[in-house]
Scaffold this motif. Structure first.
Motif, PDB file in Angstrom:
ATOM      1  N   ALA A   1       0.820  -1.211   0.000  1.00 29.03           N
ATOM      2  CA  ALA A   1       0.000   0.000   0.000  1.00 29.03           C
ATOM      3  C   ALA A   1       0.859   1.268   0.000  1.00 29.03           C
ATOM      4  O   ALA A   1       0.339   2.367  -0.200  1.00 29.03           O
ATOM      5  CB  ALA A   1      -0.951  -0.008   1.187  1.00 29.03           C
TER       6      ALA A   1
ATOM      7  N   ILE B   1       0.457  -2.925 -10.813  1.00 25.90           N
ATOM      8  CA  ILE B   1      -0.091  -1.560 -10.637  1.00 25.90           C
ATOM      9  C   ILE B   1      -0.212  -0.867 -12.002  1.00 25.90           C
ATOM     10  O   ILE B   1      -0.145   0.359 -12.098  1.00 25.90           O
ATOM     11  CB  ILE B   1       0.740  -0.714  -9.639  1.00 25.90           C
ATOM     12  CG1 ILE B   1       2.206  -0.607 -10.074  1.00 25.90           C
ATOM     13  CG2 ILE B   1       0.618  -1.221  -8.224  1.00 25.90           C
ATOM     14  CD1 ILE B   1       2.916   0.592  -9.437  1.00 25.90           C
ATOM     15  N   ASN B   2      -0.379  -1.693 -13.055  1.00 26.56           N
ATOM     16  CA  ASN B   2      -0.457  -1.141 -14.412  1.00 26.56           C
ATOM     17  C   ASN B   2      -1.571  -0.107 -14.569  1.00 26.56           C
ATOM     18  O   ASN B   2      -1.417   0.873 -15.299  1.00 26.56           O
ATOM     19  CB  ASN B   2      -0.633  -2.283 -15.433  1.00 26.56           C
ATOM     20  CG  ASN B   2      -1.868  -3.125 -15.149  1.00 26.56           C
ATOM     21  OD1 ASN B   2      -2.081  -3.553 -14.018  1.00 26.56           O
ATOM     22  ND2 ASN B   2      -2.681  -3.349 -16.158  1.00 26.56           N
TER      23      ASN B   2
ATOM     24  N   THR C   1      -6.972   0.595  -4.523  1.00 29.71           N
ATOM     25  CA  THR C   1      -5.886   1.579  -4.379  1.00 29.71           C
ATOM     26  C   THR C   1      -5.639   2.324  -5.697  1.00 29.71           C
ATOM     27  O   THR C   1      -5.203   3.475  -5.676  1.00 29.71           O
ATOM     28  CB  THR C   1      -4.579   0.923  -3.877  1.00 29.71           C
ATOM     29  OG1 THR C   1      -4.298  -0.219  -4.672  1.00 29.71           O
ATOM     30  CG2 THR C   1      -4.671   0.528  -2.424  1.00 29.71           C
TER      31      THR C   1
ATOM     32  N   ASP D   1     -11.491  -9.856   1.525  1.00 28.85           N
ATOM     33  CA  ASP D   1     -10.779  -9.788   2.809  1.00 28.85           C
ATOM     34  C   ASP D   1     -11.487 -10.556   3.924  1.00 28.85           C
ATOM     35  O   ASP D   1     -10.964 -10.645   5.038  1.00 28.85           O
ATOM     36  CB  ASP D   1     -10.576  -8.324   3.230  1.00 28.85           C
ATOM     37  CG  ASP D   1      -9.552  -7.614   2.352  1.00 28.85           C
ATOM     38  OD1 ASP D   1      -8.823  -8.306   1.610  1.00 28.85           O
ATOM     39  OD2 ASP D   1      -9.489  -6.372   2.408  1.00 28.85           O
TER      40      ASP D   1
HETATM   41  N1  EPU Z   1      -5.237  -5.077 -10.499  1.00 27.78           N
HETATM   42  C1  EPU Z   1      -4.627  -5.047 -11.733  1.00 27.78           C
HETATM   43  N2  EPU Z   1      -3.939  -3.913 -12.080  1.00 27.78           N
HETATM   44  C2  EPU Z   1      -3.844  -2.830 -11.268  1.00 27.78           C
HETATM   45  C3  EPU Z   1      -4.466  -2.880 -10.015  1.00 27.78           C
HETATM   46  C4  EPU Z   1      -5.167  -4.015  -9.655  1.00 27.78           C
HETATM   47  O1  EPU Z   1      -4.681  -5.999 -12.510  1.00 27.78           O
HETATM   48  O2  EPU Z   1      -3.195  -1.842 -11.642  1.00 27.78           O
HETATM   49  C5  EPU Z   1      -5.990  -6.297 -10.097  1.00 27.78           C
HETATM   50  C6  EPU Z   1      -5.378  -7.006  -8.880  1.00 27.78           C
HETATM   51  O3  EPU Z   1      -4.313  -7.845  -9.245  1.00 27.78           O
HETATM   52  C7  EPU Z   1      -6.580  -7.742  -8.337  1.00 27.78           C
HETATM   53  C8  EPU Z   1      -7.743  -6.785  -8.645  1.00 27.78           C
HETATM   54  O4  EPU Z   1      -7.258  -5.893  -9.630  1.00 27.78           O
HETATM   55  O5  EPU Z   1      -6.770  -8.932  -9.033  1.00 27.78           O
HETATM   56  C9  EPU Z   1      -8.245  -5.986  -7.465  1.00 27.78           C
HETATM   57  O6  EPU Z   1      -7.150  -5.480  -6.720  1.00 27.78           O
HETATM   58  P1  EPU Z   1      -7.168  -4.057  -6.037  1.00 27.78           P
HETATM   59  O7  EPU Z   1      -6.287  -3.141  -6.787  1.00 27.78           O
HETATM   60  O8  EPU Z   1      -8.564  -3.609  -5.788  1.00 27.78           O
HETATM   61  O9  EPU Z   1      -6.465  -4.387  -4.644  1.00 27.78           O
HETATM   62  P2  EPU Z   1      -5.586  -3.376  -3.818  1.00 27.78           P
HETATM   63  O10 EPU Z   1      -6.079  -2.001  -4.043  1.00 27.78           O
HETATM   64  O11 EPU Z   1      -4.156  -3.665  -4.043  1.00 27.78           O
HETATM   65  C10 EPU Z   1      -7.079  -3.306  -1.666  1.00 27.78           C
HETATM   66  C11 EPU Z   1      -6.889  -3.649  -0.224  1.00 27.78           C
HETATM   67  C12 EPU Z   1      -6.776  -5.155  -0.047  1.00 27.78           C
HETATM   68  C13 EPU Z   1      -8.056  -5.795  -0.595  1.00 27.78           C
HETATM   69  C14 EPU Z   1      -8.285  -5.361  -2.053  1.00 27.78           C
HETATM   70  C15 EPU Z   1      -9.575  -5.859  -2.649  1.00 27.78           C
HETATM   71  C16 EPU Z   1      -5.758  -1.688   0.616  1.00 27.78           C
HETATM   72  C17 EPU Z   1      -4.531  -1.085   1.177  1.00 27.78           C
HETATM   73  N3  EPU Z   1      -5.702  -2.986   0.282  1.00 27.78           N
HETATM   74  O12 EPU Z   1      -5.919  -3.818  -2.335  1.00 27.78           O
HETATM   75  O13 EPU Z   1      -6.693  -5.413   1.342  1.00 27.78           O
HETATM   76  O14 EPU Z   1      -7.979  -7.178  -0.537  1.00 27.78           O
HETATM   77  O15 EPU Z   1      -8.265  -3.931  -2.156  1.00 27.78           O
HETATM   78  O16 EPU Z   1     -10.648  -5.412  -1.917  1.00 27.78           O
HETATM   79  O17 EPU Z   1      -6.769  -1.033   0.507  1.00 27.78           O
HETATM   80  C18 EPU Z   1      -6.062  -6.612   3.284  1.00 27.78           C
HETATM   81  O18 EPU Z   1      -6.438  -5.641   3.972  1.00 27.78           O
HETATM   82  O19 EPU Z   1      -5.788  -7.734   3.794  1.00 27.78           O
HETATM   83  C19 EPU Z   1      -5.956  -6.462   1.826  1.00 27.78           C
HETATM   84  C20 EPU Z   1      -5.241  -7.300   1.082  1.00 27.78           C
END
Ligand code: EPU
Length: 416
Positions: free
Chosen positions: A93, A123-124, A164, A304
């Motif tokens: 994060a 993070i693309n 995020t 989660d």
């Molecule tokens: N994804 C992409 N490309 C990107 C961004 C995401 O392909 O640029 C994919 C990810 O690989 C995944 C999906 O999109 O398959 C969703 O991921 P997301 O980006 O929503 O996850 P995150 O923002 O990295 C946050 C929480 C996680 C939670 C997820 C889903 C924070 C700091 N983290 O992660 O929390 O599981 O959203 O709700 O907000 C936790 O607290 O244990 C935790 C892992």
């Protein structure tokens, strides 16, 4: 290394207060970078991940004071725009500083987070969004380097809903030139909490909580005070603890509306619930009926909570199919739950859980926060002792967990 010892079999009973939301506090703290004025944040949970983001901002030059659950953050004298590998590798994060840094300073250098235990997690989409806003991006030596004299408003559509990613681009857009429209965004309550804090500081944001967010850039953002919302996943985890032990648990200081999908699942599993404006009581006096669960972006069932509900289903009556649709590898708790006697078969992104009469306690460990939480849930009902190793994962996301569980009657101790 510390471990947690649980002697299972106690019915949990009583009330537990929910702390501030980790996944709200993290972007909210990152967003303090957007202005030179001081921000005072309350209800900030005392967690390892919060210490990590605090350290990250401090190593860039921020001054941060913690008193109880309040953080005073001053980013006026920030002198570095870099998030180093040493910190990003301990918490993905950290990437949340990318949007705010580029927006305020026109540059950022952030270590690329690698894959993690639950998936590749690229993070693309964060990067593509910044490029659409006019930023130049280079990936060099494991770092993403972003430059933009001034970000410009743009129309950005997310192929996948990302929490995020939405937060990063919303923060980037609030002080960009012109209007940004973010389409197919994450609707999670944490996104709304961040939008509320930014709005309080002068940002013009519409649509947070829906699938389209429109942001009109403003010249500057002020500081401000804000109370972080309660943690819906912590609340859901204690409800799971009450459910699996056949107990009667009330989680207080939560927002029940954020837990609709979890509550619907608990009710379908035969548990009684009582909901007020800020509390949820779960009464588990009739065992657990197996139900199917499918993780989905909000308002669907949260990924989660998948591991914790699976732990509950291990002693359910019948067969439960649990489908994980968000992360490709979020079943790392399964082999550990099996070591505790659970009957779980994996097929791709499905877990088929056949309820068993009882779980024998065992030494276990997991490599992810929620997976570790599921082992605690299972340990509470398991016969005899369960020893949970690598509990630093729990410390990342649960404030004073042993204390809160003891207060509910659990036999749980941390051993140094
Ligand atoms: N994804 C992409 N490309 C990107 C961004 C995401 O392909 O640029 C994919 C990810 O690989 C995944 C999906 O999109 O398959 C969703 O991921 P997301 O980006 O929503 O996850 P995150 O923002 O990295 C946050 C929480 C996680 C939670 C997820 C889903 C924070 C700091 N983290 O992660 O929390 O599981 O959203 O709700 O907000 C936790 O607290 O244990 C935790 C892992």
């Amino acid at each position: 290394m510390d471990k947690v010892l649980i002697t299972g079999g106690r019915k949990l009973q009583g009330e537990v207060e929910i702390s501030g939301a980790k996944n709200s506090a993290l972007p909210i703290i990152a967003s303090t970078i957007l202005s030179v004025d001081e921000c005072v944040l309350s209800n900030v949970p005392l967690l390892k991940d919060i210490q990590t983001i605090k350290k990250l901002l401090e190593c860039m030059g921020a001054r941060i004071k913690r008193e109880g659950d309040t953080l005073d953050v001053n980013t006026k004298d920030l002198k570095s725009c870099e998030a180093p590998y040493e910190l990003v590798k301990t918490m993905r994060a950290s990437v949340l500083v990318l949007g705010p840094l580029v927006a305020r300073f026109g540059e950022a250098r952030v270590s690329l987070p690698g894959g993690c235990a639950i998936g590749t997690r690229p993070i693309n989409l964060h990067i593509a969004g910044l490029q659409k806003m006019g930023a130049e991006v280079e990936i060099k030596h494991g770092y993403v380097e972003v430059r933009a004299k001034r970000l410009k408003g743009a129309k950005i559509y997310f192929d996948i809903s990302t929490v995020t990613g939405t937060e990063n681009l919303m923060m980037a857009a609030v002080i960009a030139d012109g209007v940004t429209v973010l389409g197919n965004v994450a609707c999670e309550p944490e996104v709304v909490d961040l939008a509320n804090f930014l709005t309080k500081r002068g940002a013009r944001i519409r649509g947070a909580g829906t699938d389209t967010i429109i942001i009109e850039g403003v010249a500057r953002l002020s500081g401000g005070s804000y109370e972080v919302m309660p943690d819906r996943i912590e609340a859901g985890t204690y409800l799971a603890c009450g459910a699996i032990t056949g107990g009667d648990v009330t989680v207080k200081r939560c927002i029940p509306a954020h837990l609709e999908a979890v509550l619907a699942t608990l009710r379908a599993a035969g548990l009684k619930t009582e909901v007020t404006s800020d509390s949820i009581r779960v009464i588990a006096d009739n065992g657990i009926t197996a139900v199917d669960v499918r993780t989905m972006p909000y308002p669907g069932f949260p990924t989660d909570m998948q591991a914790q509900i699976m732990a509950v289903m291990t002693i359910g009556r019948g067969l439960s199919v649990i489908t994980e649709t968000i992360f490709e590898n979020r079943f790392i708790h399964v082999p550990e739950l099996r070591r505790m006697g659970a009957n779980i078969k994996l097929q791709g992104n499905y877990a088929i859980v056949e309820g068993v009469q009882n779980l024998p306690g065992a030494p276990v460990m997991a490599t992810d926060l929620r997976a570790s939480a599921s082992l605690v849930v299972a340990g509470l009902v398991a016969e005899g002792k369960t020893e949970i190793h690598r509990i630093y994962h729990l410390d990342r996301g649960y404030e004073r967990m042993e204390e809160k569980l003891s207060q509910l009657g659990a036999e749980i101790v941390r051993v140094k």
